[in-house]
Scaffold this active site. Structure first.
Site, PDB file in Angstrom:
ATOM      1  N   HIS A 118       1.040  -0.980  -0.219  1.00  0.00           N
ATOM      2  CA  HIS A 118      -0.179   0.066   0.041  1.00  0.00           C
ATOM      3  C   HIS A 118       0.649   1.295  -0.262  1.00  0.00           C
ATOM      4  CE1 HIS A 118      -3.931   2.843   0.397  1.00  0.00           C
ATOM      5  NE2 HIS A 118      -3.145   2.744   1.462  1.00  0.00           N
ATOM      6  N   GLU A 188       8.734   1.199  -3.239  1.00  0.00           N
ATOM      7  CA  GLU A 188       7.191   0.064  -3.326  1.00  0.00           C
ATOM      8  C   GLU A 188       8.092  -0.880  -4.200  1.00  0.00           C
ATOM      9  OE1 GLU A 188       3.422   0.905  -4.716  1.00  0.00           O
ATOM     10  OE2 GLU A 188       3.135   2.299  -4.520  1.00  0.00           O
TER      11      GLU A 188
HETATM   12  C1  GRF Z   1       1.172   1.028  -6.009  1.00  0.00           C
HETATM   13  O1  GRF Z   1       1.132   1.981  -6.010  1.00  0.00           O
HETATM   14  C2  GRF Z   1       0.564  -0.016  -5.374  1.00  0.00           C
HETATM   15  O2  GRF Z   1       1.082   0.426  -3.572  1.00  0.00           O
HETATM   16  C3  GRF Z   1      -0.966   0.156  -5.346  1.00  0.00           C
HETATM   17  O3  GRF Z   1      -1.173  -0.031  -6.508  1.00  0.00           O
HETATM   18  C4  GRF Z   1      -0.241   0.321  -7.198  1.00  0.00           C
HETATM   19  C5  GRF Z   1       0.078  -0.701  -8.035  1.00  0.00           C
HETATM   20  O4  GRF Z   1       1.121  -0.288  -9.229  1.00  0.00           O
HETATM   21  N1  GRF Z   1      -1.711  -1.197  -4.356  1.00  0.00           N
HETATM   22  P1  GRF Z   1       1.733  -0.880 -10.584  1.00  0.00           P
HETATM   23  O5  GRF Z   1       0.412  -1.658 -11.303  1.00  0.00           O
HETATM   24  O6  GRF Z   1       2.536  -2.076  -9.052  1.00  0.00           O
HETATM   25  O7  GRF Z   1       2.473  -0.333 -11.028  1.00  0.00           O
END
Ligand code: GRF
Length: 216
Positions: A118, A188
């Site tokens: 998240h 992330e």
């Molecule tokens: C990310 O920001 C994640 O934290 C959220 O959804 C987004 C997904 O991005 N749960 P991606 O498809 O991995 O580029």
């Protein structure tokens, strides 16, 4: 098999994604460069057009579209998801921008083995409707000085399961929701593979809502 997260000797992941799949890409890249000792057994999307499915296919990872279009009954959808995860030998499920709630059979089959990422420091800025740029809009509007990334277990409530890892990202005065989105997303991409490697090495221990991750 769901009762052991390792199939053979390697951690076998199932990645669920609805969108572009940059987190999936980060996972695949860290496997390829040898940092993450795991394999992606299957990628599932509820969206047939998801970039995540293309990214998986580009690496010859099975990529499947499973949605309520094929399975209008939610129990059938749940069963199909579980069959697919098991059929691909998935031991650990990683949600990466997956926009659907999981059914009780999948949740029950993988206790403490379904993760989500998240783009904020939960429990702040989470819950239903808090996704994508909306999260960063709320962060900027609230005037907080620190946001970040949370990896947590998934339970039946949105953004609620026990927290496994968090990493902070300072909010600068000139930040916009879009600039934060970009900066947080980069974090992330490093945090998710790191956490998954913790599972691969058996360094994650769960006691109720407390999760302990030993340093490598
Ligand atoms: C990310 O920001 C994640 O934290 C959220 O959804 C987004 C997904 O991005 N749960 P991606 O498809 O991995 O580029």
């Amino acid at each position: 098999m769901a009762d052991s997260i390792h199939s053979g000797s390697r951690l076998r992941l199932g990645v669920l994604a609805s969108g572009g799949g940059t987190n999936l890409q980060a996972i695949l890249d860290r496997i390829q460069d040898g940092f993450l000792d795991a394999e992606v057994g299957v990628v599932i999307s509820n969206n047939s057009q998801a970039g995540a499915l293309e990214r998986a296919r580009a690496r010859e990872v099975p990529a499947l579209h499973i949605s309520s279009r094929q399975f209008p009954d939610s129990a059938d959808l749940d069963a199909a998801m579980l069959r697919t995860l098991r059929g691909h030998g998935v031991g650990l499920v990683a949600l990466a921008g997956y926009m659907k709630r999981l059914g009780p059979r999948v949740l029950g089959a993988y206790p403490d083995r379904i993760l989500n990422i998240h783009p904020a420091l939960l429990p702040a800025f989470g819950g239903q409707g808090m996704y994508g740029v909306r999260v960063h809009e709320a962060v900027v509007a609230a005037g907080v000085k620190l946001t970040g990334v949370t990896v947590h277990f998934v339970d039946e409530v949105y953004d609620h399961g026990p927290i496994i890892a968090q990493r902070g990202v300072p909010v600068e005065d000139e930040d916009t929701p879009e600039s934060l989105f970009e900066r947080v997303l980069k974090v992330e991409h490093s945090l998710y593979p790191e956490v998954l490697q913790g599972f691969a090495e058996g360094r994650v221990r769960v006691e109720g809502r407390k999760v302990y991750v030993q340093n490598p």
